[in-house]
Design an enzyme around this catalytic site. Structure first.
Site, PDB file in Angstrom:
ATOM      1  N   LYS A  35       0.611  -1.177  -0.144  1.00  0.00           N
ATOM      2  CA  LYS A  35       0.185  -0.117   0.253  1.00  0.00           C
ATOM      3  C   LYS A  35       0.968   1.355   0.099  1.00  0.00           C
ATOM      4  O   LYS A  35       2.221   1.202   0.270  1.00  0.00           O
ATOM      5  CB  LYS A  35      -0.955   0.035   1.292  1.00  0.00           C
ATOM      6  CG  LYS A  35      -0.014   0.085   2.518  1.00  0.00           C
ATOM      7  CD  LYS A  35      -1.332  -0.380   3.529  1.00  0.00           C
ATOM      8  CE  LYS A  35      -0.495  -0.201   4.869  1.00  0.00           C
ATOM      9  NZ  LYS A  35      -0.870   0.811   5.935  1.00  0.00           N
ATOM     10  N   TYR A 264      18.942  28.638   7.492  1.00  0.00           N
ATOM     11  CA  TYR A 264      17.875  29.533   8.343  1.00  0.00           C
ATOM     12  C   TYR A 264      17.900  29.309   9.977  1.00  0.00           C
ATOM     13  O   TYR A 264      18.119  28.333  10.371  1.00  0.00           O
ATOM     14  CB  TYR A 264      16.396  29.012   7.841  1.00  0.00           C
ATOM     15  CG  TYR A 264      16.261  29.408   6.444  1.00  0.00           C
ATOM     16  CD1 TYR A 264      16.129  30.492   5.970  1.00  0.00           C
ATOM     17  CD2 TYR A 264      16.051  28.153   5.454  1.00  0.00           C
ATOM     18  CE1 TYR A 264      15.794  30.761   4.682  1.00  0.00           C
ATOM     19  CE2 TYR A 264      15.379  28.644   4.395  1.00  0.00           C
ATOM     20  CZ  TYR A 264      15.446  29.860   3.640  1.00  0.00           C
ATOM     21  OH  TYR A 264      15.078  30.057   2.541  1.00  0.00           O
TER      22      TYR A 264
HETATM   23  C1  PLP Z   1      -3.897  -4.278   8.530  1.00  0.00           C
HETATM   24  C2  PLP Z   1      -2.246  -3.953   8.438  1.00  0.00           C
HETATM   25  N1  PLP Z   1      -1.769  -4.955   7.980  1.00  0.00           N
HETATM   26  C3  PLP Z   1      -0.179  -5.002   7.702  1.00  0.00           C
HETATM   27  C4  PLP Z   1       0.355  -3.881   7.536  1.00  0.00           C
HETATM   28  C5  PLP Z   1       1.865  -3.980   7.525  1.00  0.00           C
HETATM   29  O1  PLP Z   1       2.441  -3.478   8.521  1.00  0.00           O
HETATM   30  P1  PLP Z   1       4.115  -3.326   8.700  1.00  0.00           P
HETATM   31  O2  PLP Z   1       4.430  -2.507   7.688  1.00  0.00           O
HETATM   32  O3  PLP Z   1       4.457  -3.092   9.901  1.00  0.00           O
HETATM   33  O4  PLP Z   1       4.551  -4.742   8.192  1.00  0.00           O
HETATM   34  C6  PLP Z   1      -0.300  -2.810   7.939  1.00  0.00           C
HETATM   35  C7  PLP Z   1       0.601  -1.614   7.995  1.00  0.00           C
HETATM   36  O5  PLP Z   1       0.092  -0.368   8.309  1.00  0.00           O
HETATM   37  C8  PLP Z   1      -1.677  -2.938   8.364  1.00  0.00           C
HETATM   38  O6  PLP Z   1      -2.401  -1.617   8.426  1.00  0.00           O
END
Ligand code: PLP
Length: 367
Positions: A35, A264
């Site tokens: 994602k 800055y």
């Molecule tokens: C529902 C769910 N599963 C899996 C993951 C993967 O987590 P990670 O990147 O900590 O392995 C996430 C990440 O936000 C998540 O929201």
């Protein structure tokens, strides 16, 4: 390296980390969590590389459709589920697997799907809120919603899932509490046993919570989900390799006298004469603007530190002990030698957040 800033994505390292995740999964199926544009690494190239994943996890319908349009024929799980009830028929026709995280969503599904025919029945992931108090149905609603879902002609299967709030702190008592809630729920279900899913990266690496599906994200990209001061749980300890190397260029070098300020708001004032390098990356590229003095970087094979406030397109580094550095040299912000996790610890910005924030104007190169 010609561009001003380049994020080089190493496919071999990605595959290596995937293999590490598979080893920890001990035969469980694996959702590769890609994602948020694969945590900033590029959705399509990462999906193309991780062809051996059992399923891809994305945030929403938009990402799922980008994956499909990009040629992915693998199953896709939409982790945030339905945002708008008008999306349901579109998700269903394309066979996307959906997380259901509230009782209302079951009613939305009934309204959208009871009167249409679908090419294939769908897999739903019923998310239980076992203690994180973010998304998920109350465990007490699990049996009712599950039975209703399973009775629908448009349901092929249901996977029960939960997400652990404190898996990155393996000693936290909340982990055991959440696991117990989840197992009580699974065991109290009077239907045939359903597949389950608990572990993301941290739980996969440090907790004993085997289930049918694991859902690693961060570790695939070579980061450790644990705090930097926990030396036993740094990326090397898990044999993870950096996937993204972020590099920019030295665009100016100057000598400054003791007592001079850099950048800055005079965030840095030298106490001795110094040689300062100006680097072609700033917060508009995604390098965090609140970075304190002293974040690690690498030039000409030598470690040094940032000095002064990060500007929009530039930052300054200390070159006093690197006389061989020249204008045009590459500066590594993170990668093999400078761990992303160390930069995260120094800046107070999570590794997740650092790679996700690399902006669109940064060239991604895949090797
Ligand atoms: C529902 C769910 N599963 C899996 C993951 C993967 O987590 P990670 O990147 O900590 O392995 C996430 C990440 O936000 C998540 O929201």
């Amino acid at each position: 390296m010609n561009q001003r800033v380049v994020a080089t994505i190493n496919r071999k390292a990605l595959l290596h980390n995937f293999a590490v995740a598979k080893t920890h999964a001990h035969g469980s199926k694996l959702v590769a969590v890609i994602k948020a544009n694969a945590y900033g690494h590029g959705l399509l190239p990462v999906a193309e590389t991780l062809q051996d994943a059992d399923l891809f996890g994305v945030t929403d319908l938009a990402e799922a459709e980008i994956l499909r349009a990009g040629g992915t024929d693998k199953d896709i799980l939409i982790l945030q589920g339905i945002i708008d009830r008008n999306e349901i028929a579109r998700c269903a026709r394309q066979g996307f697997q959906l997380v259901i995280h509230s009782p209302d969503q079951l009613h939305w599904l009934e309204a959208a799907l009871d009167n249409i025919s679908l090419p294939k029945p769908l897999v739903f992931w019923l998310k239980l809120d076992t203690g994180m108090h973010r998304l998920g149905i109350a465990p007490t609603d699990c049996n009712t919603i599950c039975s209703k879902l399973l009775a629908k002609p448009w349901t092929k299967n249901v996977v029960l899932m939960t997400h652990l709030a404190n898996a990155s702190e393996p000693q936290s008592p909340l982990n055991a509490m959440q696991l117990q809630q989840f197992h009580t729920c699974i065991n109290s279900h009077d239907k045939p046993p359903l597949a389950a899913s608990i572990a993301a990266s941290a739980a996969l690496l440090a907790l004993d919570c085997k289930s049918n599906w694991v859902r690693p994200g961060l570790m695939l990209y070579g980061s450790s989900p644990f705090v930097w001061r926990d030396i036993q749980r740094r990326r090397e300890a898990f044999n993870l390799q950096a996937v993204m190397t972020l590099q920019a260029r030295l665009i100016a070098i100057k000598d400054i006298a003791a007592g001079s300020s850099v950048g800055y708001n005079s965030q840095f004032i030298s106490t001795t004469p110094m040689r300062i390098g100006i680097v072609s990356i700033g917060y508009a590229d995604g390098y965090p603007s609140n970075t304190p003095n002293g974040a690690p970087v690498m030039v000409s094979g030598t470690r040094t530190i940032t000095v002064g406030r990060v500007s929009m397109d530039m930052l300054a580094i200390d070159l006093t002990h690197i006389p061989q550095a020249l204008v045009g040299d590459a500066v590594t912000l993170w990668g093999d030698e400078i761990s992303l996790d160390e930069v995260a610890a120094h800046t107070g910005i999570l590794s997740y957040n650092l790679t996700c924030s690399i902006s669109a104007r940064v060239a991604r190169e895949y090797i």
